[in-house]
Design an enzyme around this catalytic site. Structure first.
Site, PDB file in Angstrom:
ATOM      1  N   SER A 162       0.861  -0.666  -0.104  1.00  0.00           N
ATOM      2  CA  SER A 162      -0.244   0.259  -0.599  1.00  0.00           C
ATOM      3  C   SER A 162       1.036   1.302  -0.074  1.00  0.00           C
ATOM      4  CB  SER A 162      -0.895  -0.180   1.937  1.00  0.00           C
ATOM      5  OG  SER A 162      -1.500   1.478   1.399  1.00  0.00           O
ATOM      6  N   GLU A 164       0.174   3.364   1.555  1.00  0.00           N
ATOM      7  CA  GLU A 164       0.493   4.270   3.208  1.00  0.00           C
ATOM      8  C   GLU A 164       1.874   3.649   3.623  1.00  0.00           C
ATOM      9  OE1 GLU A 164      -1.621   5.507   5.682  1.00  0.00           O
ATOM     10  OE2 GLU A 164      -2.899   6.304   3.769  1.00  0.00           O
ATOM     11  N   TYR A 185      -1.362  -0.243  11.051  1.00  0.00           N
ATOM     12  CA  TYR A 185      -1.852  -0.297   9.118  1.00  0.00           C
ATOM     13  C   TYR A 185      -0.776  -0.708   8.784  1.00  0.00           C
ATOM     14  CZ  TYR A 185      -3.373  -0.586   4.788  1.00  0.00           C
ATOM     15  OH  TYR A 185      -3.631  -0.990   2.823  1.00  0.00           O
TER      16      TYR A 185
HETATM   17  P1  NAP Z   1     -11.239  -4.926   1.411  1.00  0.00           P
HETATM   18  O1  NAP Z   1     -12.171  -4.178   0.854  1.00  0.00           O
HETATM   19  O2  NAP Z   1     -11.412  -3.950   2.733  1.00  0.00           O
HETATM   20  O3  NAP Z   1     -11.431  -6.097   1.631  1.00  0.00           O
HETATM   21  C1  NAP Z   1     -10.687  -6.768   2.293  1.00  0.00           C
HETATM   22  C2  NAP Z   1     -11.155  -8.507   2.691  1.00  0.00           C
HETATM   23  O4  NAP Z   1      -9.632  -9.260   3.306  1.00  0.00           O
HETATM   24  C3  NAP Z   1     -11.765  -9.083   2.384  1.00  0.00           C
HETATM   25  O5  NAP Z   1     -11.946  -9.840   1.384  1.00  0.00           O
HETATM   26  C4  NAP Z   1     -12.092  -8.986   4.171  1.00  0.00           C
HETATM   27  O6  NAP Z   1     -13.284 -10.541   4.072  1.00  0.00           O
HETATM   28  C5  NAP Z   1     -11.168  -9.241   3.436  1.00  0.00           C
HETATM   29  N1  NAP Z   1     -10.226 -10.257   5.697  1.00  0.00           N
HETATM   30  C6  NAP Z   1     -10.242  -9.803   6.652  1.00  0.00           C
HETATM   31  N2  NAP Z   1      -9.999  -9.620   7.375  1.00  0.00           N
HETATM   32  C7  NAP Z   1      -9.455 -11.173   7.041  1.00  0.00           C
HETATM   33  C8  NAP Z   1      -9.153 -13.032   7.916  1.00  0.00           C
HETATM   34  N3  NAP Z   1      -8.709 -12.803   8.993  1.00  0.00           N
HETATM   35  N4  NAP Z   1      -8.973 -13.509   7.055  1.00  0.00           N
HETATM   36  C9  NAP Z   1      -9.319 -13.522   5.640  1.00  0.00           C
HETATM   37  N5  NAP Z   1      -9.378 -13.059   4.807  1.00  0.00           N
HETATM   38  C10 NAP Z   1      -9.732 -11.724   5.703  1.00  0.00           C
HETATM   39  O7  NAP Z   1      -9.992  -4.046   0.861  1.00  0.00           O
HETATM   40  P2  NAP Z   1      -9.838  -3.709  -0.584  1.00  0.00           P
HETATM   41  O8  NAP Z   1      -9.695  -2.130  -1.140  1.00  0.00           O
HETATM   42  O9  NAP Z   1      -9.989  -4.851  -1.764  1.00  0.00           O
HETATM   43  O10 NAP Z   1      -8.105  -4.196  -0.247  1.00  0.00           O
HETATM   44  C11 NAP Z   1      -7.199  -5.221  -1.529  1.00  0.00           C
HETATM   45  C12 NAP Z   1      -6.184  -4.803  -0.265  1.00  0.00           C
HETATM   46  O11 NAP Z   1      -5.005  -4.259  -1.130  1.00  0.00           O
HETATM   47  C13 NAP Z   1      -6.206  -4.824   1.093  1.00  0.00           C
HETATM   48  O12 NAP Z   1      -4.622  -5.479   1.481  1.00  0.00           O
HETATM   49  C14 NAP Z   1      -5.596  -3.812   1.434  1.00  0.00           C
HETATM   50  O13 NAP Z   1      -5.073  -3.963   2.448  1.00  0.00           O
HETATM   51  C15 NAP Z   1      -4.694  -3.598  -0.149  1.00  0.00           C
HETATM   52  N6  NAP Z   1      -4.804  -2.314  -0.592  1.00  0.00           N
HETATM   53  C16 NAP Z   1      -6.479  -0.917  -0.921  1.00  0.00           C
HETATM   54  C17 NAP Z   1      -5.970  -0.331  -1.559  1.00  0.00           C
HETATM   55  C18 NAP Z   1      -7.059   0.213  -1.810  1.00  0.00           C
HETATM   56  O14 NAP Z   1      -7.077   1.602  -1.665  1.00  0.00           O
HETATM   57  N7  NAP Z   1      -8.273  -0.365  -2.242  1.00  0.00           N
HETATM   58  C19 NAP Z   1      -4.334   0.674  -1.119  1.00  0.00           C
HETATM   59  C20 NAP Z   1      -3.493  -0.455  -1.247  1.00  0.00           C
HETATM   60  C21 NAP Z   1      -3.524  -1.385  -0.526  1.00  0.00           C
HETATM   61  P3  NAP Z   1     -15.073  -9.711   4.967  1.00  0.00           P
HETATM   62  O15 NAP Z   1     -15.215  -9.045   3.564  1.00  0.00           O
HETATM   63  O16 NAP Z   1     -15.092 -10.816   5.377  1.00  0.00           O
HETATM   64  O17 NAP Z   1     -14.169  -8.550   5.201  1.00  0.00           O
HETATM   65  O1  G4F Z   2     -10.652   6.437   2.288  1.00  0.00           O
HETATM   66  P1  G4F Z   2      -9.567   6.829   3.480  1.00  0.00           P
HETATM   67  O2  G4F Z   2     -10.196   6.460   4.707  1.00  0.00           O
HETATM   68  O3  G4F Z   2      -8.455   6.066   2.453  1.00  0.00           O
HETATM   69  P2  G4F Z   2      -6.706   5.463   3.868  1.00  0.00           P
HETATM   70  O4  G4F Z   2      -6.397   5.874   5.386  1.00  0.00           O
HETATM   71  O5  G4F Z   2      -6.089   6.489   2.233  1.00  0.00           O
HETATM   72  O6  G4F Z   2      -6.661   3.884   3.662  1.00  0.00           O
HETATM   73  C1  G4F Z   2      -6.608   3.460   1.924  1.00  0.00           C
HETATM   74  O7  G4F Z   2      -5.828   3.467   0.949  1.00  0.00           O
HETATM   75  C2  G4F Z   2      -5.102   2.845   1.306  1.00  0.00           C
HETATM   76  C3  G4F Z   2      -4.359   3.525   0.105  1.00  0.00           C
HETATM   77  O8  G4F Z   2      -3.190   4.345   0.573  1.00  0.00           O
HETATM   78  C4  G4F Z   2      -4.999   1.506   1.509  1.00  0.00           C
HETATM   79  F1  G4F Z   2      -3.745   0.903   1.867  1.00  0.00           F
HETATM   80  C5  G4F Z   2      -5.782   1.115   2.901  1.00  0.00           C
HETATM   81  O9  G4F Z   2      -6.154  -0.316   2.597  1.00  0.00           O
HETATM   82  C6  G4F Z   2      -7.639   1.758   2.810  1.00  0.00           C
HETATM   83  O10 G4F Z   2      -8.176   1.583   1.129  1.00  0.00           O
HETATM   84  O11 G4F Z   2      -8.755   8.019   4.158  1.00  0.00           O
HETATM   85  C7  G4F Z   2      -8.734   8.889   2.901  1.00  0.00           C
HETATM   86  C8  G4F Z   2      -8.192  10.341   3.750  1.00  0.00           C
HETATM   87  C9  G4F Z   2      -7.886   9.848   4.997  1.00  0.00           C
HETATM   88  O12 G4F Z   2      -6.658  11.645   5.473  1.00  0.00           O
HETATM   89  C10 G4F Z   2      -8.413  10.458   6.028  1.00  0.00           C
HETATM   90  O13 G4F Z   2      -7.921  11.064   7.127  1.00  0.00           O
HETATM   91  O14 G4F Z   2      -9.664  10.554   3.517  1.00  0.00           O
HETATM   92  C11 G4F Z   2      -9.089  11.478   5.737  1.00  0.00           C
HETATM   93  N1  G4F Z   2     -10.505  11.726   5.515  1.00  0.00           N
HETATM   94  C12 G4F Z   2     -11.823  12.527   5.939  1.00  0.00           C
HETATM   95  N2  G4F Z   2     -12.380  12.253   7.225  1.00  0.00           N
HETATM   96  C13 G4F Z   2     -11.683  10.594   6.351  1.00  0.00           C
HETATM   97  C14 G4F Z   2     -12.675  10.731   7.100  1.00  0.00           C
HETATM   98  N3  G4F Z   2     -11.698   8.981   6.191  1.00  0.00           N
HETATM   99  C15 G4F Z   2     -12.641   8.174   6.339  1.00  0.00           C
HETATM  100  N4  G4F Z   2     -12.037   6.742   6.234  1.00  0.00           N
HETATM  101  N5  G4F Z   2     -13.064   8.890   6.694  1.00  0.00           N
HETATM  102  C16 G4F Z   2     -13.980  10.370   7.369  1.00  0.00           C
HETATM  103  O15 G4F Z   2     -14.610  10.859   7.649  1.00  0.00           O
END
Ligand code: NAP
Ligand code: G4F
Length: 375
Positions: A162, A164, A185
């Site tokens: 990520s 992050e 995280y």
């Molecule tokens: P997500 O929608 O939160 O999905 C996470 C998945 O992991 C869900 O299927 C969840 O199952 C499963 N999970 C959580 N805890 C688990 C456990 N203990 N055992 C088995 N499965 C478990 O996340 P996403 O946005 O698809 O992201 C996919 C991956 O990419 C994650 O590793 C995330 O950290 C990473 N990532 C995401 C982003 C982004 O912007 N989306 C960016 C960078 C990296 P449930 O449905 O049951 O909760």
């Molecule tokens: O949407 P966010 O919660 O995403 P964040 O923290 O960037 O993390 C997501 O992207 C990562 C990749 O860079 C992934 F690895 C991670 O698993 C996840 O998918 O927050 C984005 C920004 C933050 O700066 C947060 O402080 O939005 C700001 N924010 C402002 N108000 C909020 C809110 N975020 C959330 N979730 N809820 C609010 O009310």
């Protein structure tokens, strides 16, 4: 009640195989992929992408008391039918024995490790669990893979890293930017990354780390800021809610479309050598700008509705993320197809449709249950 792809109502209990080897169907020469986190946003897009390319897809689903397979309804088919390409298996990234069993039973050519407690703010509240699932979970899977390939079997693996992990490191961030994680995280993702690098070097594993910047879609979880905004503004527009409570509006993120990003995951595993890649659009926008664009699609002035709730501030924030994905572009020609404005529009249009459904049902006297919290 879940509805299967053919429109058939299902109680869901037959979706997930208790003993996958008993009903395993496999066409000769068909490639197999195993996805952890298949029920999440990315898992569902990736499963669709791979099925479209002819793969047999196996996914690990954790047991829950409520349905957690809704994002897969579009590709789910009854496992008793011939030629079914999606199989779901109960498992958990915190259960190493189960992971080993699924690996043996499914014998994948490719594994995509997407399972995670992926919410940054929640990771401050559930730090130990986040580390267990994100860091140690990856280690458990790597240990299972290490033993699996020790008998000469071949397998390629993708590890979901990520942006992050870059945290406080100044933009633009690329593969050479030092990590400076700012949450439990992010620290856990850094640990998982280095476990993966170590296992690649120690055991000759074909394992690539994707350093993916934020990617969104209409399937994004409703507690991430983009979807929280599009859900709330569309409900406000239709008179279903009055206010939206947010935290830091000045944070900047490099937001792309999830459908584009899962293709990059697959492309990494098709390269002759494993490596680590940043996947990003190269454009950064603030939460405030996201509000501007989403509100203009809704014809609203968000300033009349958005209020600050300090609960959504993070003890340590990541201020600016903006990725440089030139390595992925040069090596395998990856580039994002959906731009920022179109992404916001896509999410608003989807959520407007959901809000309209909700309003229709409400007006007809039905009680509509909303699953997401406002976290
Ligand atoms: P997500 O929608 O939160 O999905 C996470 C998945 O992991 C869900 O299927 C969840 O199952 C499963 N999970 C959580 N805890 C688990 C456990 N203990 N055992 C088995 N499965 C478990 O996340 P996403 O946005 O698809 O992201 C996919 C991956 O990419 C994650 O590793 C995330 O950290 C990473 N990532 C995401 C982003 C982004 O912007 N989306 C960016 C960078 C990296 P449930 O449905 O049951 O909760
Ligand atoms: O949407 P966010 O919660 O995403 P964040 O923290 O960037 O993390 C997501 O992207 C990562 C990749 O860079 C992934 F690895 C991670 O698993 C996840 O998918 O927050 C984005 C920004 C933050 O700066 C947060 O402080 O939005 C700001 N924010 C402002 N108000 C909020 C809110 N975020 C959330 N979730 N809820 C609010 O009310």
């Amino acid at each position: 009640m879940a509805v299967a792809a053919d429109g058939r109502a299902s109680d869901g209990s037959d979706k997930i195989r208790m003993n996958p080897s008993a009903t395993h169907t496999q066409e000769p020469g068909q490639r197999r992929a195993l996805i952890t986190g298949i029920t999440g946003q990315d898992g569902s897009f990736l499963a669709e992408f791979l099925i479209h390319r002819g793969y047999q897809v196996h996914g690990i689903v954790r047991r829950a008391s409520t349905f957690n397979t809704e994002r897969l309804d579009g590709i789910y088919a009854d496992p008793h039918n011939q030629g079914v390409r999606l199989s779901l298996h109960y498992g958990d990234i915190t259960d190493g024995a189960g992971l080993r069993r699924i690996l043996e039973q499914t014998a994948p050519d490719e594994i995509y490790n997407l399972a995670a407690q992926s919410h940054v703010r929640v990771s401050f509240d559930q730090a130990e669990y986040t580390a267990d699932a994100v860091a140690t979970g990856t280690l458990r899977l790597l240990e299972a893979v290490r033993d699996y390939i020790s008998s000469g079997r071949k397998l390629r693996m993708y590890q979901a890293g990520s942006s992050e992990m870059f945290g406080a490191a100044p933009p633009p961030q690329n593969e050479n930017t030092p990590f400076y994680p700012r949450s439990p995280y992010a620290v856990s993702k850094v640990a998982a990354h280095w476990y993966a690098v170590n296992y690649r070097e120690a055991y000759g594993l074909h394992l690539s780390n994707g350093l993916l910047f934020n990617h969104e879609s209409p399937r994004r979880g409703e507690t991430f800021v983009t979807r929280k905004i599009t859900r709330a503004l569309t409900r406000i527009k239709l008179g279903l809610q009055d206010n939206l409570y947010l935290g830091n509006l000045e944070a900047r993120r490099d937001w792309g479309f999830a459908g584009d990003y899962v293709e990059a995951m697959w492309l990494m595993l098709q390269q002759p050598e494993p490596d680590d890649y940043v996947i990003a659009t190269g454009e950064s926008h603030s939460v405030r700008e996201f509000l501007d664009v989403a509100a203009s699609h809704c014809g609203l002035d968000w300033r009349k509705h958005v209020k600050t709730d300090p609960r959504y501030f993070r003890p340590t924030e990541v201020d600016v993320l903006c990725g440089d994905a030139s390595k992925a572009r040069k090596r395998f020609g990856w580039a994002p197809k959906v731009g920022f404005s179109d992404l916001v529009k896509m999410m608003v249009e989807n959520d407007l449709e959901l809000a309209e459904q909700e309003r229709t049902l409400t007006r007809a006297g039905h009680v509509v249950q909303r699953g997401a919290s406002q976290r």
